[in-house]
Design a protein around this motif. Structure first.
Motif, PDB file in Angstrom:
ATOM      1  N   PHE A 132      45.339 -71.795   1.724  1.00 55.74           N
ATOM      2  CA  PHE A 132      45.904 -71.316   0.469  1.00 55.74           C
ATOM      3  C   PHE A 132      45.045 -71.755  -0.715  1.00 55.74           C
ATOM      4  O   PHE A 132      44.946 -71.037  -1.718  1.00 55.74           O
ATOM      5  N   VAL A 133      44.426 -72.922  -0.618  1.00 55.73           N
ATOM      6  CA  VAL A 133      43.481 -73.348  -1.653  1.00 55.73           C
ATOM      7  C   VAL A 133      42.280 -72.414  -1.673  1.00 55.73           C
ATOM      8  O   VAL A 133      41.812 -71.981  -2.733  1.00 55.73           O
ATOM      9  N   GLU A 134      41.792 -72.074  -0.479  1.00 55.52           N
ATOM     10  CA  GLU A 134      40.657 -71.154  -0.366  1.00 55.52           C
ATOM     11  C   GLU A 134      40.994 -69.793  -0.983  1.00 55.52           C
ATOM     12  O   GLU A 134      40.120 -69.112  -1.553  1.00 55.52           O
ATOM     13  N   ALA A 135      42.275 -69.397  -0.890  1.00 56.00           N
ATOM     14  CA  ALA A 135      42.699 -68.100  -1.443  1.00 56.00           C
ATOM     15  C   ALA A 135      43.022 -68.167  -2.929  1.00 56.00           C
ATOM     16  O   ALA A 135      43.382 -67.136  -3.517  1.00 56.00           O
ATOM     17  N   GLY A 136      42.910 -69.357  -3.523  1.00 60.84           N
ATOM     18  CA  GLY A 136      43.124 -69.479  -4.959  1.00 60.84           C
ATOM     19  C   GLY A 136      44.494 -69.963  -5.388  1.00 60.84           C
ATOM     20  O   GLY A 136      44.812 -69.950  -6.585  1.00 60.84           O
ATOM     21  N   PHE A 137      45.327 -70.394  -4.445  1.00 56.61           N
ATOM     22  CA  PHE A 137      46.646 -70.902  -4.802  1.00 56.61           C
ATOM     23  C   PHE A 137      46.516 -72.290  -5.432  1.00 56.61           C
ATOM     24  O   PHE A 137      45.592 -73.057  -5.131  1.00 56.61           O
ATOM     25  N   GLU A 138      47.504 -72.610  -6.291  1.00 60.93           N
ATOM     26  CA  GLU A 138      47.519 -73.897  -6.981  1.00 60.93           C
ATOM     27  C   GLU A 138      48.923 -74.490  -6.934  1.00 60.93           C
ATOM     28  O   GLU A 138      49.913 -73.757  -6.744  1.00 60.93           O
ATOM     29  N   VAL A 139      48.974 -75.804  -7.094  1.00 63.60           N
ATOM     30  CA  VAL A 139      50.270 -76.467  -7.236  1.00 63.60           C
ATOM     31  C   VAL A 139      50.976 -75.892  -8.467  1.00 63.60           C
ATOM     32  O   VAL A 139      50.370 -75.750  -9.533  1.00 63.60           O
ATOM     33  N   GLY A 140      52.244 -75.529  -8.312  1.00 67.99           N
ATOM     34  CA  GLY A 140      52.987 -74.894  -9.389  1.00 67.99           C
ATOM     35  C   GLY A 140      53.175 -73.404  -9.193  1.00 67.99           C
ATOM     36  O   GLY A 140      54.036 -72.790  -9.843  1.00 67.99           O
ATOM     37  N   ASP A 141      52.383 -72.814  -8.297  1.00 67.72           N
ATOM     38  CA  ASP A 141      52.608 -71.406  -7.959  1.00 67.72           C
ATOM     39  C   ASP A 141      53.927 -71.272  -7.203  1.00 67.72           C
ATOM     40  O   ASP A 141      54.366 -72.194  -6.514  1.00 67.72           O
ATOM     41  N   VAL A 142      54.548 -70.102  -7.303  1.00 67.90           N
ATOM     42  CA  VAL A 142      55.797 -69.830  -6.586  1.00 67.90           C
ATOM     43  C   VAL A 142      55.541 -68.730  -5.566  1.00 67.90           C
ATOM     44  O   VAL A 142      55.138 -67.619  -5.926  1.00 67.90           O
ATOM     45  N   VAL A 143      55.755 -69.046  -4.291  1.00 67.47           N
ATOM     46  CA  VAL A 143      55.622 -68.055  -3.220  1.00 67.47           C
ATOM     47  C   VAL A 143      56.928 -67.274  -3.123  1.00 67.47           C
ATOM     48  O   VAL A 143      58.009 -67.865  -2.980  1.00 67.47           O
ATOM     49  N   LEU A 144      56.824 -65.948  -3.212  1.00 64.93           N
ATOM     50  CA  LEU A 144      58.010 -65.089  -3.149  1.00 64.93           C
ATOM     51  C   LEU A 144      58.179 -64.430  -1.777  1.00 64.93           C
ATOM     52  O   LEU A 144      59.288 -64.338  -1.261  1.00 64.93           O
ATOM     53  N   GLU A 145      57.072 -63.950  -1.198  1.00 63.97           N
ATOM     54  CA  GLU A 145      57.140 -63.214   0.058  1.00 63.97           C
ATOM     55  C   GLU A 145      55.912 -63.503   0.908  1.00 63.97           C
ATOM     56  O   GLU A 145      54.836 -63.824   0.377  1.00 63.97           O
ATOM     57  N   VAL A 146      56.100 -63.369   2.227  1.00 65.04           N
ATOM     58  CA  VAL A 146      54.990 -63.379   3.177  1.00 65.04           C
ATOM     59  C   VAL A 146      55.123 -62.130   4.033  1.00 65.04           C
ATOM     60  O   VAL A 146      56.164 -61.924   4.679  1.00 65.04           O
ATOM     61  N   ASP A 147      54.111 -61.279   3.984  1.00 68.16           N
ATOM     62  CA  ASP A 147      54.116 -60.005   4.722  1.00 68.16           C
ATOM     63  C   ASP A 147      55.369 -59.182   4.421  1.00 68.16           C
ATOM     64  O   ASP A 147      55.978 -58.584   5.314  1.00 68.16           O
ATOM     65  N   GLY A 148      55.766 -59.190   3.159  1.00 65.03           N
ATOM     66  CA  GLY A 148      56.884 -58.373   2.718  1.00 65.03           C
ATOM     67  C   GLY A 148      58.258 -58.958   2.959  1.00 65.03           C
ATOM     68  O   GLY A 148      59.260 -58.356   2.582  1.00 65.03           O
ATOM     69  N   GLU A 149      58.334 -60.145   3.580  1.00 69.30           N
ATOM     70  CA  GLU A 149      59.616 -60.785   3.855  1.00 69.30           C
ATOM     71  C   GLU A 149      59.827 -61.943   2.884  1.00 69.30           C
ATOM     72  O   GLU A 149      58.895 -62.702   2.596  1.00 69.30           O
ATOM     73  N   PRO A 150      61.051 -62.118   2.356  1.00 67.55           N
ATOM     74  CA  PRO A 150      61.295 -63.155   1.355  1.00 67.55           C
ATOM     75  C   PRO A 150      61.113 -64.566   1.910  1.00 67.55           C
ATOM     76  O   PRO A 150      61.399 -64.835   3.080  1.00 67.55           O
ATOM     77  N   VAL A 151      60.664 -65.451   1.050  1.00 73.36           N
ATOM     78  CA  VAL A 151      60.493 -66.871   1.379  1.00 73.36           C
ATOM     79  C   VAL A 151      61.184 -67.684   0.292  1.00 73.36           C
ATOM     80  O   VAL A 151      60.847 -67.566  -0.879  1.00 73.36           O
ATOM     81  N   ASN A 152      62.157 -68.502   0.696  1.00 70.97           N
ATOM     82  CA  ASN A 152      62.907 -69.293  -0.277  1.00 70.97           C
ATOM     83  C   ASN A 152      62.965 -70.778   0.047  1.00 70.97           C
ATOM     84  O   ASN A 152      63.676 -71.525  -0.622  1.00 70.97           O
ATOM     85  N   SER A 153      62.233 -71.212   1.084  1.00 78.96           N
ATOM     86  CA  SER A 153      62.255 -72.620   1.463  1.00 78.96           C
ATOM     87  C   SER A 153      61.051 -72.907   2.341  1.00 78.96           C
ATOM     88  O   SER A 153      60.441 -71.988   2.907  1.00 78.96           O
ATOM     89  N   PRO A 154      60.685 -74.203   2.499  1.00 81.99           N
ATOM     90  CA  PRO A 154      59.589 -74.551   3.406  1.00 81.99           C
ATOM     91  C   PRO A 154      59.829 -74.091   4.840  1.00 81.99           C
ATOM     92  O   PRO A 154      58.894 -73.693   5.536  1.00 81.99           O
ATOM     93  N   SER A 155      61.088 -74.133   5.299  1.00 79.45           N
ATOM     94  CA  SER A 155      61.384 -73.690   6.659  1.00 79.45           C
ATOM     95  C   SER A 155      61.135 -72.193   6.822  1.00 79.45           C
ATOM     96  O   SER A 155      60.625 -71.746   7.854  1.00 79.45           O
ATOM     97  N   GLU A 156      61.494 -71.414   5.823  1.00 72.60           N
ATOM     98  CA  GLU A 156      61.221 -69.976   5.884  1.00 72.60           C
ATOM     99  C   GLU A 156      59.722 -69.718   5.870  1.00 72.60           C
ATOM    100  O   GLU A 156      59.220 -68.827   6.571  1.00 72.60           O
ATOM    101  N   MET A 157      58.985 -70.507   5.094  1.00 70.07           N
ATOM    102  CA  MET A 157      57.532 -70.360   5.048  1.00 70.07           C
ATOM    103  C   MET A 157      56.941 -70.648   6.422  1.00 70.07           C
ATOM    104  O   MET A 157      56.080 -69.897   6.921  1.00 70.07           O
ATOM    105  N   ALA A 158      57.392 -71.739   7.045  1.00 66.04           N
ATOM    106  CA  ALA A 158      56.893 -72.098   8.368  1.00 66.04           C
ATOM    107  C   ALA A 158      57.207 -71.007   9.381  1.00 66.04           C
ATOM    108  O   ALA A 158      56.385 -70.679  10.242  1.00 66.04           O
ATOM    109  N   PHE A 159      58.408 -70.426   9.302  1.00 60.32           N
ATOM    110  CA  PHE A 159      58.787 -69.367  10.239  1.00 60.32           C
ATOM    111  C   PHE A 159      57.916 -68.135  10.053  1.00 60.32           C
ATOM    112  O   PHE A 159      57.430 -67.545  11.025  1.00 60.32           O
ATOM    113  N   ARG A 160      57.726 -67.723   8.818  1.00 57.80           N
ATOM    114  CA  ARG A 160      56.935 -66.517   8.554  1.00 57.80           C
ATOM    115  C   ARG A 160      55.505 -66.664   9.063  1.00 57.80           C
ATOM    116  O   ARG A 160      54.911 -65.716   9.588  1.00 57.80           O
ATOM    117  N   LEU A 161      54.940 -67.836   8.931  1.00 59.27           N
ATOM    118  CA  LEU A 161      53.592 -68.055   9.449  1.00 59.27           C
ATOM    119  C   LEU A 161      53.598 -68.136  10.973  1.00 59.27           C
ATOM    120  O   LEU A 161      52.651 -67.713  11.627  1.00 59.27           O
TER     121      LEU A 161
END
Length: 465
Positions: A303-332
């Motif tokens: 994510f650093v390589e892709a230009g993400f920074e601390v303070g960014d808000v992740v909304l979706e991964v592959d079109g599916e909503p992400v609202n918690s670290p567990s959802e992020m882990a599942f989507r990946l």
């Protein structure tokens, strides 16, 4: 409360009859259709659900005679001789292919030495685990000499909606195969019932009890939408809140098992985050309470390589909503390594979608684990350099650096050293690399002081060598 649900559920069963033949839900056309209920669906799906009997051998230590002594207990706790104890595990599983690929829970079969699988028509098979992951609580089995078995298809679990009718099939309390009905009562349940951060569940009120673990949660078309895994209960019985692992994660497990992976490979995010609540949304100037705020990024994160920074808000991964670290882990976890995922974020007030490479946690710098030999005061102690791969496998904080204990071995373990401890110094001499540990131990004299960091707390241990 269970009885009050029985009548409306029975009346709603009618929808399953036409659904078995066509995808659209229809109103029952006759009294005969109403009386049949789920029977046609169960006849189709139940043969693909199996009972699992697993034998697990655990090494328990004999009770120390000083166990109740407030002074001597700490000294003698590690000296009791281990003795094997056989633990029998009872659960369920689901056949996913005619050649005997079966999915169940890790807590049912993950550590078993002997696994016996009994089908609905009472055929018995020996089975072996070909892929298992404790964090996801999933295990894939291969039945020996199996062919022509009934199986269930996997539905896209992202299409499941709250309110859908569902059946839970399993072997509760070992009484034999049982079917219970209910509805999908919640989606994207995270962190429920413990776990290690990868919990992401479908919630159902279909009664699930001990022994249902690893069983099928199916829809009215007979497709598998989840693997029953947990219940929320103080008594140990069903209170109408059960959880299932979504079928999309099961699909990825099966794919990796067929490709011969020895461990489940999930893409590494290299980040920590927190759900966006109303206060955070107001502070960040967001129009709605959605997403996950990135609170920490490892320098080697993709994510650093892709230009993400601390303070960014992740909304979706592959079109599916992400609202918690567990959802992020599942989507990946349901995405394939080596590809990319489209991640939608809010960056400096602007919403945009960025492609992020899916990669394993890098073994860089090399961990270079060293096992101390019999010539050292602590033979069997295994230490290594911390890197992203070690952080992931040992579940260390993302910012961890230095030299970590991978295995304390028999002698250091008796003195209180634990796996995951960061080694800071020996007799005041700082430890910078794994090889420093052996060198400093050899020159430590009759007494040694070991300084380490454990769960954010500095600990000093003294040894007489």
């Amino acid at each position: 409360m269970v009885r009050s649900l029985a009548l409306p559920l029975t009346l709603a069963l009618v929808t399953s009859l036409p659904l078995a033949a066509q995808p659209d839900t229809q109103v029952p056309q006759s009294q005969a259709e109403i009386s049949l209920g789920f029977a046609p669906l169960v006849k189709e799906a139940a043969p693909a659900v199996v009972n699992i009997y697993a034998k697990i051998i655990r090494q328990d230590r004999a009770r120390s005679p000083f166990a109740d002594d407030p002074f001597f207990d700490d000294f003698f706790r590690q000296f009791a001789q281990p003795r094997p104890r056989v633990q029998n595990s009872l659960g369920s599983g689901v056949i996913l292919s005619d050649d005997g690929i079966v999915v169940s829970n890790y807590h049912v079969v993950g550590e078993a030495s002997d696994i016996r699988v009994v089908t609905n028509d009472r055929r018995e098979y020996q089975a072996e685990v070909i892929l298992a992951d404790q964090a996801s609580d999933l295990a894939i089995l291969q039945l020996k000499d199996a062919e022509g078995l009934p199986s269930l298809g996997l539905r896209d679990s992202d299409e499941v909606e709250v309110g859908e009718l569902t059946l839970a099939i399993g072997n509760p309390f070992g009484v034999g195969q049982t079917v219970s009905s209910g509805i999908i009562s919640g989606l994207a349940r995270t962190g429920t019932g413990g776990g290690q951060g990868f919990g992401y569940y479908i919630q159902t009120d279909a009664p699930i009890n001990p022994g249902n673990s690893g069983g099928a949660l199916i829809d009215v078309n007979g497709d598998l939408i989840g693997i029953n895994t947990r219940i929320l209960s103080r008594s140990g019985g069903s209170n109408g809140i059960g959880f299932a692992i979504p079928a999309n994660l099961v699909r990825e497990f099966v794919r990796q098992a067929r490709e011969g992976e020895g461990e489940f490979q999930r893409p590494w995010a290299g980040m920590t985050g927190q759900p966006v609540d109303s206060d955070l949304a107001e502070a960040l100037g967001l129009g709605q309470v959605d997403g996950m705020l990135i609170s920490e990024l490892h320098p080697q994160s993709p994510f650093v390589e892709a230009g993400f920074e601390v303070g960014d808000v992740v909304l979706e991964v592959d079109g599916e909503p992400v609202n918690s670290p567990s959802e992020m882990a599942f989507r990946l976890s349901v995405a394939e390594l080596g590809g990319t995922s489209a991640v939608t974020r809010v960056h400096q007030g602007e919403t945009e979608t960025v492609e992020v490479a899916l990669m394993e946690a890098p073994n860089s710098p090399a961990a270079d684990p060293i096992t101390l030999n019999e010539q050292t005061p602590m033979p069997g102690l295994v230490v290594g350099q911390v890197n992203p791969e070690v952080i992931t496998k040992m579940q260390l904080p993302l910012s961890t650096e230095g030299v970590v204990v991978m295995d304390p071995g028999p002698y250091a373990g008796r003195g209180g050293v634990r796996a995951g401890d960061l080694l800071l110094a020996i007799n005041g001499e700082e430890i910078a690399a794994p090889e420093d540990v052996a060198n400093l131990l050899m020159n430590s004299g009759r007494w040694m002081r070991l300084d380490l960091m454990r769960q954010g707390q500095r600990v000093s241990l003294r040894f007489r060598l």
